[in-house]
Design an enzyme around this catalytic site. Structure first.
Site, short mmCIF file in Angstrom:
data_model
loop_
_atom_site.label_atom_id
_atom_site.label_comp_id
_atom_site.label_asym_id
_atom_site.label_seq_id
_atom_site.Cartn_x
_atom_site.Cartn_y
_atom_site.Cartn_z
N LYS A 1 -53.96 -40.54 -80.66
CA LYS A 1 -53.76 -39.96 -79.33
C LYS A 1 -52.30 -40.05 -78.98
CE LYS A 1 -56.54 -38.43 -75.96
NZ LYS A 1 -57.91 -37.92 -76.18
N1 GLU Z 1 -58.44 -34.26 -76.37
C1 GLU Z 1 -59.72 -33.94 -76.87
C2 GLU Z 1 -60.58 -35.20 -76.97
O1 GLU Z 1 -60.34 -36.16 -76.29
C3 GLU Z 1 -59.67 -33.14 -78.16
C4 GLU Z 1 -59.00 -33.81 -79.31
C5 GLU Z 1 -58.81 -32.89 -80.52
O2 GLU Z 1 -59.24 -31.78 -80.49
O3 GLU Z 1 -58.19 -33.38 -81.47
O4 GLU Z 1 -61.56 -35.23 -77.67
#
Ligand code: GLU
Length: 437
Positions: free
Chosen positions: A123
Site C-alpha cells: 500500500k
Molecule cells: N485500493 C483497493 C483495495 O484496497 C484496490 C487495490 C488494487 O487494486 O491493487 O483493495
C-alpha cells in the site's frame, strides 16, 4: 455561482467531524494475534506475519502554484511478497500515517490470498488534502512520488492502484512517469488506468460491483431477497456509489447515503442515479447541497445506526467502534471500506447477532479486476467488459462460498474465517518457500 458552491463544499469539509481516532496498525496486529491463536501458529511465525517486509518513507518536495516549495510525506509499504508481487492502492488523505499504510498493506496480503489471486500485499499513501491542491500541483505530487518510489515498484515487484482520493487520472500519471524514467512502456507497473492507456474495462466499477455481489450472496444465504431489502451506504465515492447503484438496480431500497459532507435519508428509497449525477457535477464530487422531494438530511452518525437490512461502510477505517456498535441496527454489515470495524466492535456485533461480511472479502472486487488488468497488460491482449464481469463474479462467489463454508464448519464469524483462510494460504507459501538464506 460555481465559486459559491465550491466554497460551501469546502467549508462543509472543514466542519466535518474527524473520524474516530483508531490506530489501524494496532487493529491489524490484534486481528493477526486472534487468528494466529485459532490456527495454533507458532509465535515466531506470528511475529513475521505482523510486520511489513519493507517500508519506504519519502519527503516529496513540490513547487506549489504560488512559487513556494512544500514538502509532503509519502509512503510505500510492502507487507508480503510470499504469494506474488506486492499489490495495493495509493491513498491521498490528510490522515495518512505510516501506521495506517502498514495496516492497509497487511490487509491487502490477506485480501489477495482470500480471493486466491497471485499477489502479496502492499500500500502507498501521501499525507495531503487533495481538495486543496490544484490540478498541476496534484500532477507534480503524483509524478515526484512515483519517481521516489520507483526503486520499489514494477510489474513483477509491486503494483500500485487507486485507493481513497485517487483514480484513473493519477494512475495514468504513475504509468507515464515510470515509463519515461525507465525508457520503455510500463503499462503493467500500475492498475486502475484509463482504458485508452492500458486500463481494463470494468475496473472503475469493480470494487462496488464486488460489494454488490457479496451483498446478494449474504442476503440469499440468510434467506432474504435483494428485492426490497433496505440498505444504507456510508461513503459515496468509487466504492459506495457503485455499490448503491447496482443494489438499487437489483431492486434494493437504498434509504440512506452519506459522504464526508452530508447524509441523506428517504424512507421510500433514494434516487441513486440522480444522486450520482449530482455528485458528478458538484465541486469535489460531494453530496453537500443535494435536495429531492422526500429526502431529508440526517447526521452522518445517524446513518450508521439506521434500521436497515444492510449497512455498507464504504469510507474509512475505524467507523464502527465500541462507542457506536451497540446502536447499529443493521442485520448485516458489508464492509466496502478497509478496516471500518474495530476488533472491539466486532465482539459487540457478534454478540448482538449482526452478520459482518469482512473487508478482505467484501471489497476484493477491485484488486481482482486489477489482477485482470495486469494480466492483460502483460499479454497485450484485451478483454471485453463481459469477460471481466463474468470472471469477477465467479471469483467473488467462489471466495464467498469458501469463507461461508469455513465459518459454518468452525462456528466462526465470517471475519475470522476469511482471515484464517487468507493467513493459512500465506503461511503455506512461506513454509514451502522456506526462509532465505
Ligand atoms: N485500493 C483497493 C483495495 O484496497 C484496490 C487495490 C488494487 O487494486 O491493487 O483493495
Amino acid at each position: 455561482m460555481l465559486r459559491e458552491t465550491q466554497e460551501r463544499a469546502q467549508s462543509v469539509v472543514e466542519r466535518a467531524p474527524s473520524p474516530p481516532q483508531v490506530n489501524a496498525y494496532e487493529m491489524f496486529q490484534t486481528q493477526v494475534d486472534l487468528v494466529g491463536e485459532k490456527l495454533s501458529l507458532p509465535s515466531d511465525l506470528l511475529a513475521l506475519l505482523k510486520v511489513p517486509e519493507r517500508v519506504l518513507e519519502v519527503s516529496i518536495p513540490i513547487r506549489m502554484d504560488n512559487g513556494q516549495i512544500q514538502v509532503f510525506q509519502g509512503y510505500r509499504v510492502q507487507h508480503s511478497s510470499a504469494r506474488g508481487p506486492c499489490k495495493g492502492g495509493i491513498r491521498y488523505h490528510p490522515q495518512v500515517t505510516l501506521d495506517e499504510v502498514k495496516a492497509l498493506a497487511g490487509w491487502m496480503t490477506w485480501k489477495c490470498a482470500v480471493v486466491d489471486i497471485p499477489f502479496g500485499g502492499g500500500k502507498g499513501g501521501i499525507t495531503c488534502d487533495p481538495t486543496r491542491l490544484s490540478l498541476g500541483e496534484l500532477e507534480r505530487l503524483t509524478r515526484r512520488y512515483t519517481a521516489m518510489i520507483l526503486p520499489l515498484i514494477g510489474p513483477h515487484h509491486d503494483i500500485p492502484a487507486p485507493d481513497v482520493n485517487t483514480s484513473a487520472r493519477e494512475m495514468n500519471w504513475v504509468m507515464d512517469t515510470a515509463s519515461v524514467l525507465r525508457g520503455e512502456p510500463m503499462y503493467a507497473v500500475v492498475t486502475g488506468k484509463d482504458i485508452a492507456v492500458g486500463g481494463t474495462r470494468g475496473r472503475r466499477e469493480a470494487t462496488g460491483r464486488g460489494v454488490a455481489i457479496v451483498t446478494q450472496e449474504i442476503l440469499e444465504r440468510l434467506g432474504h431477497k435483494v428485492q426490497g431489502a433496505t440498505v444504507a451506504v456510508q461513503g459515496f465515492g468509487n466504492v459506495g456509489s457503485v455499490a448503491a447503484l447496482l443494489l438499487h438496480q437489483a431492486g434494493a431500497k437504498v434509504i440512506g447515503v452519506s459522504d464526508v459532507s452530508s447524509a441523506f435519508y428517504c424512507e421510500r428509497g433514494l434516487n441513486i442515479p440522480e444522486m450520482i449525477a449530482y455528485v458528478n457535477h458538484s465541486p469535489h464530487r460531494l453530496l453537500a447541497g443535494y435536495s429531492a422531494p422526500g429526502a431529508r438530511e440526517i447526521s452522518r452518525e445517524e446513518l450508521l445506526t439506521l434500521d436497515v437490512d444492510v449497512l455498507i461502510p464504504a469510507a474509512l477505517e475505524g467507523q464502527i467502534t465500541e462507542k457506536n456498535a451497540d446502536q447499529v441496527r443493521a442485520r448485516v454489515i458489508v464492509e466496502g471500506a478497509n478496516g471500518p470495524t474495530t476488533p472491539e466492535a466486532d465482539v459487540i456485533l457478534e454478540e448482538r447477532g449482526v452478520t459482518v461480511v469482512p473487508d478482505i472479502l467484501a471489497n476484493a472486487g477491485g484488486v481482482v479486476v486489477s489482477y485482470f488488468e495486469w494480466v492483460q497488460n502483460l499479454q497485450c491482449f484485451y478483454w471485453d467488459e463481459e469477460e471481466t464481469n463474468v470472471r469477477l463474479t465467479r471469483i467473488m462467489r467462489r471466495a464467498f462460498q469458501e469463507v461461508w463454508e469455513y465459518a459454518r464448519q468452525r462456528k466462526a464469524s465470517l471475519r475470522t474465517a476469511a482471515l484464517m483462510i487468507g493467513i493459512e494460504r500465506v503461511v503455506q507459501a512461506i513454509r514451502l518457500r522456506g526462509i532465505f538464506p
